[in-house]
Design an enzyme around this catalytic site. Structure first.
Site, short mmCIF file in Angstrom:
data_model
loop_
_atom_site.label_atom_id
_atom_site.label_comp_id
_atom_site.label_asym_id
_atom_site.label_seq_id
_atom_site.Cartn_x
_atom_site.Cartn_y
_atom_site.Cartn_z
N GLN A 89 -4.79 2.79 5.27
CA GLN A 89 -5.20 1.62 4.86
C GLN A 89 -4.82 0.42 5.95
O GLN A 89 -3.51 0.51 6.46
CB GLN A 89 -4.70 0.66 3.84
N HIS A 100 2.54 -2.82 7.89
CA HIS A 100 3.30 -1.64 8.39
C HIS A 100 2.72 0.00 8.68
O HIS A 100 2.40 0.24 7.40
CB HIS A 100 4.97 -0.90 9.10
N HIS A 102 1.00 2.78 8.01
CA HIS A 102 1.69 4.20 7.64
C HIS A 102 0.44 5.24 7.39
O HIS A 102 -0.81 4.49 6.31
CB HIS A 102 2.76 4.16 6.51
N HIS A 104 -0.53 7.81 4.11
CA HIS A 104 -0.45 8.64 2.98
C HIS A 104 -0.73 9.72 3.47
O HIS A 104 -1.71 10.67 3.66
CB HIS A 104 -1.29 8.14 1.92
#
Length: 185
Positions: A89, A100, A102, A104
């Site tokens: 996202q 930050h 990232h 998933h």
């Protein structure tokens, strides 16, 4: 390089997550999730705290995705999955709750979300309350702070409860051992 026993503090945004980290490279780290959507749902992030994919250097971008690939193989093997959802996202309007970068990694099995509306229910879960990692981390920290002030625990009204620090540390230790079995590309 395994990171379950690192002494260097690792941050996910402003949150100290060192005990949740099960793998790291010089530029990226993988951590267990406070409120996984499905068992084995983990995150991979660059060490450098930057909010958007476009903010990553070419080296960070390459390392992040090589780490996602390697961690994904391990998660699929360990959790007996046949597929993976890999999602980023990228920005607040895309549902990013911690500024930050990232990824998933969510292990998937046949019919695993049929009770929630089917295979694509994972996207609503990521966009909704269940995928709000930042809120869960803030609430977890607030609960720790509250417990320090009171002997009564804070009530979490969400159906999916955040895991304990010990549960996450235990899973991180198991996954760190599993990462040692992964072949380096």
């Amino acid at each position: 390089m395994s990171a379950a026993k690192t002494t260097v503090p690792i941050y996910f945004g402003s949150f100290l997550v060192t005990p949740q980290v099960f793998f790291q490279t010089p530029l990226s780290f993988a951590l267990v999730n406070l409120k996984p959507i499905l068992p084995g749902h983990v995150l991979v992030s660059p060490h450098r705290v930057v909010p958007r994919v476009a903010d990553l250097t070419p080296a960070e971008t390459s390392d992040l995705f090589l780490t996602v690939r390697r961690v994904g193989r391990m998660v699929e093997r360990v959790y007996g999955a046949s597929s993976l959802n890999i999602a980023i996202q990228d920005g607040v309007h895309a549902g990013q709750s911690v500024p930050h970068v990232h990824a998933h990694i969510i292990p998937r099995k046949n019919a695993d979300l049929d009770s929630r509306g089917g295979t694509d229910a994972v996207y609503d879960m990521l966009d909704g309350e269940e995928g709000n990692v930042g809120k869960a981390l803030r609430e977890s920290q607030a609960e720790v702070d509250e417990k320090k002030r009171s002997r009564f625990p804070v009530v979490d009204n969400d159906a999916r409860k955040p895991r304990t620090a010990e549960d996450m540390r235990s899973e991180a230790e198991i996954l760190a051992l599993e990462m040692e079995k992964e072949v380096v590309d």
